[in-house]
Enzyme design. Structure first.
Site, PDB file in Angstrom:
ATOM      1  N   ALA A 129     -21.396 -39.332 -36.737  1.00  0.00           N
ATOM      2  CA  ALA A 129     -21.500 -38.028 -36.072  1.00  0.00           C
ATOM      3  C   ALA A 129     -20.175 -37.297 -36.216  1.00  0.00           C
ATOM      4  O   ALA A 129     -19.112 -37.907 -36.367  1.00  0.00           O
ATOM      5  CB  ALA A 129     -21.857 -38.202 -34.596  1.00  0.00           C
ATOM      6  N   GLY A 135     -16.283 -31.314 -32.583  1.00  0.00           N
ATOM      7  CA  GLY A 135     -15.208 -30.368 -32.764  1.00  0.00           C
ATOM      8  C   GLY A 135     -13.843 -31.019 -32.801  1.00  0.00           C
ATOM      9  O   GLY A 135     -12.880 -30.428 -33.319  1.00  0.00           O
ATOM     10  N   MET A 136     -13.707 -32.235 -32.265  1.00  0.00           N
ATOM     11  CA  MET A 136     -12.410 -32.889 -32.169  1.00  0.00           C
ATOM     12  C   MET A 136     -12.291 -34.133 -33.034  1.00  0.00           C
ATOM     13  O   MET A 136     -11.186 -34.603 -33.295  1.00  0.00           O
ATOM     14  CB  MET A 136     -12.139 -33.300 -30.711  1.00  0.00           C
ATOM     15  CG  MET A 136     -12.012 -32.139 -29.749  1.00  0.00           C
ATOM     16  SD  MET A 136     -11.965 -32.701 -28.031  1.00  0.00           S
ATOM     17  CE  MET A 136     -10.549 -33.785 -28.073  1.00  0.00           C
ATOM     18  N   LYS A 178     -13.786 -43.797 -33.629  1.00  0.00           N
ATOM     19  CA  LYS A 178     -13.713 -42.345 -33.489  1.00  0.00           C
ATOM     20  C   LYS A 178     -12.327 -41.892 -33.911  1.00  0.00           C
ATOM     21  O   LYS A 178     -11.318 -42.293 -33.331  1.00  0.00           O
ATOM     22  CB  LYS A 178     -13.990 -41.937 -32.047  1.00  0.00           C
ATOM     23  CG  LYS A 178     -14.196 -40.445 -31.888  1.00  0.00           C
ATOM     24  CD  LYS A 178     -15.180 -40.153 -30.775  1.00  0.00           C
ATOM     25  CE  LYS A 178     -15.753 -38.762 -30.897  1.00  0.00           C
ATOM     26  NZ  LYS A 178     -16.839 -38.526 -29.957  1.00  0.00           N
ATOM     27  N   ASP A 234     -14.273 -32.304 -23.876  1.00  0.00           N
ATOM     28  CA  ASP A 234     -15.180 -32.110 -25.013  1.00  0.00           C
ATOM     29  C   ASP A 234     -16.573 -32.634 -24.688  1.00  0.00           C
ATOM     30  O   ASP A 234     -17.154 -33.425 -25.424  1.00  0.00           O
ATOM     31  CB  ASP A 234     -14.632 -32.798 -26.261  1.00  0.00           C
ATOM     32  CG  ASP A 234     -15.225 -32.218 -27.552  1.00  0.00           C
ATOM     33  OD1 ASP A 234     -15.623 -31.037 -27.537  1.00  0.00           O
ATOM     34  OD2 ASP A 234     -15.301 -32.937 -28.552  1.00  0.00           O
TER      35      ASP A 234
END
Length: 413
Positions: A6, A9-10, A28, A126
């Site tokens: 996935a 935005g960050m 991540k 977020d």
């Protein structure tokens, strides 16, 4: 790294394999480079350590934190998390708006996570559809591994449609930015689109938010009002995460209670019709006595097979000669507690806790006072969970009705 799962935005989430422990994991990676600002690296590392100590059943655990050199020569932070089986909420929304009870239940679970994080001074920053994973155990909020402390200077992290207006002016990090993002997410779940069409920082900055926030149509008034308040332009006009938990609990509880009242009225009406028919037939005696019906022995019916009537139905069906057993009363309590309606939004840990207290209440003791003390303890647990926002009023009402049955059964046991 194996393949991307996935993108937000960050950050980007990768599926990876832990060679040391031989397990699949999720990694991540923060998209912004940290090599130009040493203070930023220290801040991110501090935030990751704080988030790693934050444990909540609806938030993803943090296995590890590190930094790596990217192919472009920059330095990127990454967080290692368990790899869960689920569907991103963004994919679910792409198929169309969610029914408002489902959207409210998801938002309620997320608000509880934010409430717990805000209580520790952590701000997510977020909260987006990409950062929510729908699993068999319910929605899970990702990305608490790189959060921020309340009061920290703002930065460019975030997904533009979910960014609160004050962040565009450089206001310090505050829990209200999470509330705004949750309002955007709730609006998106209910309508299938974000409340403002901007998808980039420039478009968001150009948006003139002088009019009141958009209001969702076709949902309960209280839900539409709560969502609109979350989108308030001024941070002080938004509710807290705890107030969102209370509001959504009331919305879901009122809806469940309304369904139970309508069902109860239907049962009551059917009973009235049956009684009228019975009185009419009694005006003329039957030609011969009706055959006697043989009732099955109580031992032939398992408590788990017994129906779970509403309080109205139980009042209509009760009779002076009918005595419910302790096992039947306990089974009725458990059935309601685990039912999707009205207790479907109850946390698994609350269900487990109440089930254990129930077992203690029905365990044979010496003397009636000891047993009544067990039911009093269970009632106190219910009151505590309602006050914490972890039990809906409709669920509480049904469970207390089952406890009335249990008290009666314990007195006759």
């Amino acid at each position: 790294m194996l393949d991307p799962l996935a993108r937000g935005g960050m950050s980007v989430i990768w599926r990876a394999f832990d060679q040391s422990l031989h397990r699949m994991i999720a990694v991540k990676v923060l998209t912004a480079s940290l090599h130009t600002d040493p203070e930023e690296r220290v801040s991110v590392r501090s935030e990751a350590r704080a988030a790693a100590r934050f444990i909540h059943p609806d938030s993803i655990d943090i296995y590890d934190y590190g930094e790596t050199v990217t192919t472009s020569g920059g330095v990127a932070a990454y967080v290692v998390m368990p790899l869960l089986d689920g569907t991103p909420l963004a994919e679910r929304i792409e198929k169309g708006p969610l029914p408002w009870p489902e959207a409210s239940a998801i938002a309620l679970r997320l608000a509880r996570v934010l409430m717990a994080g805000h209580a520790r001074g952590l701000v997510h920053r977020d909260v987006t559809a990409e950062n929510v994973l729908l699993t068999a155990d319910g929605p899970k909020l990702l990305d608490f591994g790189i959060a921020a402390w309340a009061g920290d200077p703002d930065d460019d992290r975030g997904t533009p449609p979910y960014v609160a207006p004050e962040r565009l002016l450089g206001a310090p990090t505050h829990p209200a930015v999470d509330v705004y993002a949750l309002g955007v997410l709730l609006h998106t779940m209910l309508t299938g689109r974000t409340p403002y069409p901007g998808t980039t920082w420039e478009e968001i900055e150009a948006a003139h938010r002088t009019a009141p926030p958009p209001r969702v149509a076709g949902v309960p008034y209280a839900l539409a009002s709560l969502c609109q308040r979350c989108l308030a332009h001024e941070p002080e006009d938004r509710p807290t995460a705890a107030q969102i938990v209370s509001g959504l609990t009331n919305v879901l509880g009122t809806a469940s209670l309304g369904r139970h009242v309508r069902r109860g009225l239907t049962v009551a009406g059917s009973a009235a019709v049956a009684l009228s028919a019975l009185l009419w037939f009694q005006q003329a005696p039957p030609p011969e006595p009706p055959p006697r019906l043989v009732q099955p022995a109580p031992s032939s019916v398992s408590p788990s097979m017994l129906p779970s009537p509403s309080p109205t139905a139980r009042l209509i069906e009760s009779s002076p000669n009918a005595v419910i057993t302790v096992e039947q009363a306990a089974a009725g309590f458990t059935t309601v507690l685990r039912a999707r309606t009205p207790c479907g939004a109850t946390d698994d840990d609350v269900v487990l806790d109440l089930t254990q207290v129930l077992q203690n209440a029905v365990t044979p003791r010496h003397g009636p006072s000891a047993q009544s003390a067990g039911t009093r303890g269970l009632r106190q647990k219910l009151s505590d969970r309602l006050r914490e926002g972890r039990l809906s009023p409709a669920c509480l009402s049904e469970l207390e009705a089952r406890l009335d049955d249990l008290d009666t059964a314990l007195r006759h046991d």
